[in-house]
Motif scaffolding. Structure first.
Motif, PDB file in Angstrom:
ATOM      1  N   ARG A   1      54.778  39.442  52.742  1.00  0.00           N
ATOM      2  CA  ARG A   1      53.925  38.344  52.312  1.00  0.00           C
ATOM      3  C   ARG A   1      54.196  38.006  50.849  1.00  0.00           C
ATOM      4  N   ALA A   2      54.124  36.718  50.529  1.00  0.00           N
ATOM      5  CA  ALA A   2      54.321  36.265  49.150  1.00  0.00           C
ATOM      6  C   ALA A   2      53.123  35.436  48.715  1.00  0.00           C
ATOM      7  N   GLY A   3      52.771  35.554  47.444  1.00  0.00           N
ATOM      8  CA  GLY A   3      51.676  34.772  46.890  1.00  0.00           C
ATOM      9  C   GLY A   3      52.061  34.185  45.552  1.00  0.00           C
ATOM     10  N   TYR A   4      51.376  33.105  45.175  1.00  0.00           N
ATOM     11  CA  TYR A   4      51.701  32.407  43.928  1.00  0.00           C
ATOM     12  C   TYR A   4      50.431  31.962  43.235  1.00  0.00           C
ATOM     13  N   ALA A   5      50.436  32.056  41.911  1.00  0.00           N
ATOM     14  CA  ALA A   5      49.346  31.545  41.097  1.00  0.00           C
ATOM     15  C   ALA A   5      49.905  31.167  39.743  1.00  0.00           C
ATOM     16  N   PHE A   6      49.194  30.287  39.027  1.00  0.00           N
ATOM     17  CA  PHE A   6      49.647  29.894  37.691  1.00  0.00           C
ATOM     18  C   PHE A   6      48.462  29.800  36.749  1.00  0.00           C
ATOM     19  N   GLY A   7      48.758  29.870  35.465  1.00  0.00           N
ATOM     20  CA  GLY A   7      47.737  29.736  34.441  1.00  0.00           C
ATOM     21  C   GLY A   7      48.334  29.179  33.171  1.00  0.00           C
ATOM     22  N   THR A   8      47.467  28.695  32.295  1.00  0.00           N
ATOM     23  CA  THR A   8      47.930  28.044  31.062  1.00  0.00           C
ATOM     24  C   THR A   8      47.624  28.842  29.805  1.00  0.00           C
ATOM     25  N   GLU A   9      46.851  29.893  29.933  1.00  0.00           N
ATOM     26  CA  GLU A   9      46.511  30.697  28.753  1.00  0.00           C
ATOM     27  C   GLU A   9      47.439  31.901  28.680  1.00  0.00           C
ATOM     28  N   LEU A  10      48.094  32.071  27.532  1.00  0.00           N
ATOM     29  CA  LEU A  10      49.049  33.157  27.364  1.00  0.00           C
ATOM     30  C   LEU A  10      48.400  34.296  26.576  1.00  0.00           C
ATOM     31  N   SER A  11      47.569  35.071  27.271  1.00  0.00           N
ATOM     32  CA  SER A  11      46.940  36.238  26.666  1.00  0.00           C
ATOM     33  C   SER A  11      46.948  37.362  27.688  1.00  0.00           C
ATOM     34  N   GLU A  12      46.741  38.589  27.241  1.00  0.00           N
ATOM     35  CA  GLU A  12      46.767  39.717  28.161  1.00  0.00           C
ATOM     36  C   GLU A  12      45.656  39.624  29.207  1.00  0.00           C
ATOM     37  N   PRO A  13      44.415  39.298  28.829  1.00  0.00           N
ATOM     38  CA  PRO A  13      43.386  39.141  29.867  1.00  0.00           C
ATOM     39  C   PRO A  13      43.727  38.037  30.871  1.00  0.00           C
ATOM     40  N   ALA A  14      44.314  36.932  30.380  1.00  0.00           N
ATOM     41  CA  ALA A  14      44.679  35.838  31.276  1.00  0.00           C
ATOM     42  C   ALA A  14      45.778  36.263  32.239  1.00  0.00           C
ATOM     43  N   MET A  15      46.733  37.078  31.780  1.00  0.00           N
ATOM     44  CA  MET A  15      47.803  37.551  32.655  1.00  0.00           C
ATOM     45  C   MET A  15      47.239  38.484  33.726  1.00  0.00           C
ATOM     46  N   LYS A  16      46.265  39.300  33.383  1.00  0.00           N
ATOM     47  CA  LYS A  16      45.651  40.178  34.378  1.00  0.00           C
ATOM     48  C   LYS A  16      44.895  39.365  35.431  1.00  0.00           C
ATOM     49  N   ASP A  17      44.207  38.333  35.001  1.00  0.00           N
ATOM     50  CA  ASP A  17      43.520  37.452  35.951  1.00  0.00           C
ATOM     51  C   ASP A  17      44.521  36.729  36.842  1.00  0.00           C
ATOM     52  N   LEU A  18      45.613  36.275  36.234  1.00  0.00           N
ATOM     53  CA  LEU A  18      46.668  35.597  36.990  1.00  0.00           C
ATOM     54  C   LEU A  18      47.247  36.528  38.048  1.00  0.00           C
ATOM     55  N   ALA A  19      47.492  37.780  37.671  1.00  0.00           N
ATOM     56  CA  ALA A  19      48.050  38.752  38.606  1.00  0.00           C
ATOM     57  C   ALA A  19      47.091  38.986  39.771  1.00  0.00           C
ATOM     58  N   ALA A  20      45.804  39.096  39.476  1.00  0.00           N
ATOM     59  CA  ALA A  20      44.821  39.321  40.539  1.00  0.00           C
ATOM     60  C   ALA A  20      44.803  38.153  41.515  1.00  0.00           C
ATOM     61  N   ARG A  21      44.888  36.929  41.007  1.00  0.00           N
ATOM     62  CA  ARG A  21      44.872  35.753  41.890  1.00  0.00           C
ATOM     63  C   ARG A  21      46.135  35.680  42.743  1.00  0.00           C
ATOM     64  N   ALA A  22      47.296  36.014  42.158  1.00  0.00           N
ATOM     65  CA  ALA A  22      48.549  35.975  42.912  1.00  0.00           C
ATOM     66  C   ALA A  22      48.558  37.040  44.005  1.00  0.00           C
ATOM     67  N   VAL A  23      48.047  38.226  43.701  1.00  0.00           N
ATOM     68  CA  VAL A  23      47.990  39.295  44.697  1.00  0.00           C
ATOM     69  C   VAL A  23      47.046  38.909  45.834  1.00  0.00           C
ATOM     70  N   THR A  24      45.920  38.319  45.511  1.00  0.00           N
ATOM     71  CA  THR A  24      44.996  37.860  46.555  1.00  0.00           C
ATOM     72  C   THR A  24      45.662  36.818  47.446  1.00  0.00           C
TER      73      THR A  24
END
Length: 450
Positions: free
Chosen positions: A61-84
């Motif tokens: 299975r593959a998942g994709y997500a994107f975000g516009t904020e380049l910060s460590e908390p934003a990357m963790k949120d992005l990762a959680a959304r892509a994994v979901t």
């Protein structure tokens, strides 16, 4: 964060959130556009956009997500959304992360640093200069529909858990004008354009003069007689067809049964006068880069040589689906979307005949300078097309009266097989992608006019 740091953090965050593999694509784009009309600025826009797109893989299975904020908390949120997203996706045996595929080519000149030294006042003056040049080039040109200047200064970074790591910077700009010429009871338009890595590479006088010349040349245009005859495509029209053919050579189109070339790999599809490549290493082409949008090294790929269809264009997904080892043609619209198959620089090899010599060889026919509705007028399955066109008659090997409101018809493979000569004077054209092509002489096509 810098882009290179953002992709590293995003990849690690995805692995920490449960992904088996992950890939981050980060992009920062600084762009401007100026539109002028009647010697005044009609609009001036400047914008900076940045963001990260993250792909993850869990099993099949593959998942994709994107975000516009380049910060460590934003990357963790992005990762959680892509994994979901991956956990909710359907299984696909071809959903596998791209693997690092060798060294990246050293390309120079992708970014012209002078682009940052051109302030808003200078690019406005360039656009106004294009408009003045068009109006001043011919007394029959009384105005322009629009004159435009636009540029982009981009940075890209790609990293994956499978060893991909690519980063580069590239700049591009273009200007165009639609000139209006009047006479003999009609008004005609003509396009002039130029593209470069920075405004220093644009010639406002030449762009404006080209628009004026094309517009004035069409005054008095009428329908040509219907017949089959030689046709010469100017570079803008040749580029439009080349871009269309490049799309038909996408492995995605082939695998979905949406390409007239799907069953013709290794077969004769063109005359030997037509040689086409996808060249991501041609640094003067604005689509050049050291890697594609999955981080796979770019290459110069022969598409049509010796008249035969040599290969299709693949990203990693279609390569795995088609059980081939070659990828390198992944393309994205930006960080907001996952990659698909796309061309880089399409190039058509030049021949030995100048344009006057090409016209002389055509004898009597039509010189096509514009086509309308090309993409909607071509059947994507069988390649049959009938599209509106305009241009000039060719009589006795020389350009003659202007003609419009006629159609040219054939199918893509028959047209390619009928290419008799490629001209010597090639040009980069931003139609159908980024294409470098000379004019092309097609031995016979159906022209439907009066």
């Amino acid at each position: 964060m810098e882009l290179s740091q953002a992709v590293e953090v995003a990849v690690d965050a995805a692995l920490g959130a449960g992904a088996a593999d992950s890939e981050a694509y980060a992009q920062r784009e600084v762009g401007r556009e100026v539109r002028v009309f009647g010697g005044e600025v009609e609009s001036l826009t400047a914008a900076t956009s940045q963001g990260v797109g993250l792909r993850v893989w869990i099993g099949a299975r593959a998942g994709y997500a994107f975000g516009t904020e380049l910060s460590e908390p934003a990357m963790k949120d992005l990762a959680a959304r892509a994994v979901t997203a991956a956990e909710l996706a359907d299984e696909d045996p071809n959903a596998v992360a791209p693997r690092f595929a060798g060294d990246y080519p050293a390309l120079e000149g992708l970014r012209d640093e002078s682009i940052s030294s051109w302030g808003a006042d200078r690019v406005v003056e360039l656009a106004l200069g294009v408009e003045r040049a068009a109006i001043g080039a011919d007394e029959r040109v009384g105005a322009v529909e629009t004159a435009v200047y636009a540029d982009s200064d981009d940075s890209v970074a790609i990293q994956s858990s499978t060893g991909v790591r690519c980063a580069y910077e590239a700049s591009s700009c273009y200007s165009f004008v639609q000139a209006l010429a009047g006479g003999e009871g009609s008004k005609e338009t003509g396009l002039g354009f130029g593209l470069a890595r920075s405004p220093d590479g644009l010639d406002p006088e030449a762009i404006g003069a080209e628009g004026a010349e094309r517009a004035a040349a069409m005054i008095g245009a009428a329908k040509p007689p219907s017949r089959s005859c030689p046709v010469v495509f100017d570079p803008t029209v040749a580029a439009s067809f080349a871009g269309l053919i490049g799309g038909g050579l996408s492995a995605d189109a082939v695998q979905r049964g949406r390409s007239p070339f799907g069953q013709l790999l290794g077969e004769t599809v063109a005359s030997e006068a037509l040689v086409m490549h996808d060249d991501g290493l041609a640094a003067e082409g604005l689509a050049a880069s050291p890697c594609d949008d999955e981080g796979i090294p770019r290459a110069r790929t022969a598409l049509i040589e010796d008249g035969k269809l040599q290969t299709f264009l693949y990203d990693s997904y279609t390569a795995r689906r088609g059980d081939v080892r070659r990828a390198g043609n992944a393309s994205r619209a930006g960080y907001r979307s996952p990659p698909g198959v796309g061309t880089s620089n399409i190039t058509i090899a030049s021949g030995e005949l100048s344009t006057p010599e090409l016209l002389a060889k055509a004898g009597d026919g039509v010189y096509v300078t514009d086509v309308a509705g090309l993409h909607s007028g071509v059947n994507p399955v069988n390649g049959i097309f009938s599209v509106g066109a305009s241009g000039r008659m060719i009589q006795g090997g020389e350009l003659a009266d202007p003609v419009r409101e006629f159609t040219i018809a054939s199918d893509l493979v028959s047209m390619l097989k009928a290419v008799e000569e490629a001209g010597a004077e090639e040009r980069w054209v931003p139609f159908g992608g980024v294409v470098r092509t000379p004019p092309l002489l097609v031995a016979e096509m159906t022209v439907s006019g009066s």
